[in-house]
Design a protein around this motif. Sequence first.
Motif, PDB file in Angstrom:
ATOM      1  N   ARG A  87       6.185  10.256  -3.959  1.00  0.00           N
ATOM      2  CA  ARG A  87       7.021  10.000  -2.729  1.00  0.00           C
ATOM      3  C   ARG A  87       6.204   9.144  -1.593  1.00  0.00           C
ATOM      4  N   LEU A  88       5.070   8.573  -1.837  1.00  0.00           N
ATOM      5  CA  LEU A  88       4.553   7.844  -1.104  1.00  0.00           C
ATOM      6  C   LEU A  88       4.980   6.677  -0.578  1.00  0.00           C
ATOM      7  N   PRO A  89       4.960   5.887   0.259  1.00  0.00           N
ATOM      8  CA  PRO A  89       5.586   4.417   0.751  1.00  0.00           C
ATOM      9  C   PRO A  89       5.010   3.489  -0.574  1.00  0.00           C
ATOM     10  N   THR A  90       5.776   2.538  -0.789  1.00  0.00           N
ATOM     11  CA  THR A  90       5.549   1.855  -2.079  1.00  0.00           C
ATOM     12  C   THR A  90       4.006   1.097  -2.079  1.00  0.00           C
ATOM     13  N   ASP A  91       3.863   0.658  -0.972  1.00  0.00           N
ATOM     14  CA  ASP A  91       2.437  -0.050  -0.954  1.00  0.00           C
ATOM     15  C   ASP A  91       1.455   0.847  -1.101  1.00  0.00           C
ATOM     16  N   GLU A  92       1.396   2.269  -0.746  1.00  0.00           N
ATOM     17  CA  GLU A  92       0.425   3.129  -0.886  1.00  0.00           C
ATOM     18  C   GLU A  92       0.280   3.718  -2.301  1.00  0.00           C
ATOM     19  N   LEU A  93       1.687   3.637  -2.762  1.00  0.00           N
ATOM     20  CA  LEU A  93       1.862   4.034  -4.225  1.00  0.00           C
ATOM     21  C   LEU A  93       1.011   3.322  -5.094  1.00  0.00           C
ATOM     22  N   ARG A  94       1.465   2.026  -4.898  1.00  0.00           N
ATOM     23  CA  ARG A  94       0.641   1.018  -5.717  1.00  0.00           C
ATOM     24  C   ARG A  94      -0.773   0.884  -5.720  1.00  0.00           C
ATOM     25  N   ALA A  95      -1.045   1.057  -4.540  1.00  0.00           N
ATOM     26  CA  ALA A  95      -2.518   1.453  -4.590  1.00  0.00           C
ATOM     27  C   ALA A  95      -3.184   2.411  -5.300  1.00  0.00           C
ATOM     28  N   VAL A  96      -2.422   3.587  -5.283  1.00  0.00           N
ATOM     29  CA  VAL A  96      -2.749   4.781  -6.077  1.00  0.00           C
ATOM     30  C   VAL A  96      -2.781   4.414  -7.498  1.00  0.00           C
ATOM     31  N   VAL A  97      -1.721   3.766  -8.143  1.00  0.00           N
ATOM     32  CA  VAL A  97      -1.668   3.420  -9.487  1.00  0.00           C
ATOM     33  C   VAL A  97      -2.775   2.529  -9.926  1.00  0.00           C
ATOM     34  N   ASP A  98      -3.140   1.481  -8.947  1.00  0.00           N
ATOM     35  CA  ASP A  98      -4.139   0.437  -9.207  1.00  0.00           C
ATOM     36  C   ASP A  98      -5.347   1.284  -9.418  1.00  0.00           C
ATOM     37  N   THR A  99      -5.815   2.228  -8.515  1.00  0.00           N
ATOM     38  CA  THR A  99      -6.994   2.850  -8.380  1.00  0.00           C
ATOM     39  C   THR A  99      -7.106   3.942  -9.953  1.00  0.00           C
ATOM     40  N   LEU A 100      -6.118   4.642  -9.832  1.00  0.00           N
ATOM     41  CA  LEU A 100      -6.276   5.456 -11.060  1.00  0.00           C
ATOM     42  C   LEU A 100      -6.246   4.705 -12.553  1.00  0.00           C
ATOM     43  N   ALA A 101      -5.610   3.461 -12.636  1.00  0.00           N
ATOM     44  CA  ALA A 101      -5.728   2.820 -13.758  1.00  0.00           C
ATOM     45  C   ALA A 101      -7.082   2.307 -13.938  1.00  0.00           C
ATOM     46  N   ALA A 102      -7.636   1.863 -12.854  1.00  0.00           N
ATOM     47  CA  ALA A 102      -9.089   1.347 -12.953  1.00  0.00           C
ATOM     48  C   ALA A 102      -9.988   2.529 -13.316  1.00  0.00           C
ATOM     49  N   GLU A 103      -9.800   3.755 -12.873  1.00  0.00           N
ATOM     50  CA  GLU A 103     -10.404   4.970 -13.164  1.00  0.00           C
ATOM     51  C   GLU A 103     -10.368   4.999 -14.688  1.00  0.00           C
ATOM     52  N   PHE A 104      -9.162   5.286 -15.105  1.00  0.00           N
ATOM     53  CA  PHE A 104      -8.849   5.721 -16.430  1.00  0.00           C
ATOM     54  C   PHE A 104      -9.332   4.619 -17.419  1.00  0.00           C
ATOM     55  N   ASP A 105      -9.542   3.441 -17.232  1.00  0.00           N
ATOM     56  CA  ASP A 105     -10.148   2.570 -17.945  1.00  0.00           C
ATOM     57  C   ASP A 105     -11.707   2.914 -18.482  1.00  0.00           C
TER      58      ASP A 105
END
Length: 501
Positions: free
Chosen positions: A283-301
């Motif tokens: 439910r985060l604002p779109t810009d914040e949610l996109r930053a979460v996705v980018d951070t989690l994706a980099a960590e998951f790699d």
Amino acid sequence: MEFHPSGDVQACCANALYPVGNVRRSTLAEIWDGPRVRALRDALEVGDMSLGCSVCRYRLTFGHGDLARDYYDNFPVQEPAADGRRWPYSLHFSLHNTCNLECVMCGADRSSKIRSRRTDLPPLPHAYGDAFFEQLEPFLDHAGSVDFSGGEPFMVREHQRVWDLLAARAHRPTCSVATNGTVWNETVERVLDQLDMNVAVSVDGMDATTFERIRVGASFDEVMGNVERFLAYTQERGTVMTMSWSLVRDNWTQLGAAASFCEERGINLKVQTVIEPEFGVQRLPTDELRAVVDTLAAEFDVLAPQLERNRWVVERELQRLVEELSLRSNTSLRALCMEPPGPESVPHAAAMVLDVAGRTLTTDAAAAAVDVARRDLHRWCGAAATVHVVDLAPDGTVRSAALDGLLPTGAATATLQDLLDQLAAAYGGTLWIAEEFDEGDRLVQTFWIGTPHRDVSGQPVRMVTVAEDDRLTVLLALDEGFASLHTDEVPVALAPRLDPA
């Protein structure tokens, strides 16, 4: 059969809108073979998910999130017993909300502490009396799986009665418990000694600050010590250990650490979606949610090569957030499901109705759609339910309305939004959007109207809208079956057997 603290019996953990009975009103046999459960079985047999199966239907429609029904695919269909009767394979017990914590994302229906400290609701009565436990015994004899949750299940006195019944039986179904991990005492040790138990412990932070901010009232060090105790127990008994993680805004940065912790110890990680807007990551604002996705994706790699048991869990959560971003790229009005009350609930529901005004039907097609809508409302709400009809102009102005018995006399309903505001006021003050489905020729909406707190005191209301060239026909009905389950009147037949506590 899933037993809710209110006494409601549900067919699924995600189907609270259409309970099949209540133990205060009916015996277990009457519920298991009753008209509401038969209607639900008949619907599901032909793939009809419109009787409260909103969560799975929504996620199938929009491709977003896990399906609750997948859990039940792990269970076999019960063959008839020697006498020809069928019995439920899975029994899930959540018999009271007794709990010692006030987790920030939890509600009054699952925490007695929250109910007493955060809400104006009275204490939850104990719905399960002697009659229930007498009726339960043959169901336990035929069950393949029994689960316990809370409140805190090890503090719920009714659960101890079920455990005593199970310990005394030759037939032992698979047992599981979901605990907050704060309780380890003689009772816990006795239950674990008597029964082989799968254990899930809720842990929503990998450091004391995060954990104790979310799980209010718990000690991180004590719980993590008990995690090790439960792990040793499950390893000794050959049962399954799970760590349950409610993904919220305060702990998403620790999801990778939780996965690593579980991987190192052979623990299954289970991530829970939190729907409350102020806590859910999705439910985060779109810009914040996109930053979460980018951070989690980099960590998951980096993390993925180290994970085997729980790799799919992290992948799934990341994909869920990616799907949320994708849904937001669609500029059309978005249907909602299990949406808690908020300032935009009523305006959104009205906007969804007005949105179908541009998709008109011929007079004959509209009449047929109205007939279908009436049948749908009577099937859900009961054959005796009154279907109220409102004639709207395409701009939402009320032209005429038959609302006697639905709204107080004289309620101001000049517009559709007025009507929804008055409906909310009449049945508890807040409107949850339980489901919205565009059926092509009609829009179906189900609302839960009650308090702003998670609780079953309230009223489901079903609303169907059909569009014609120059009007919108709105049909509404109350679920009379639900209302009868929750009446304060206790049937004479059950009164002598109720536990006065």
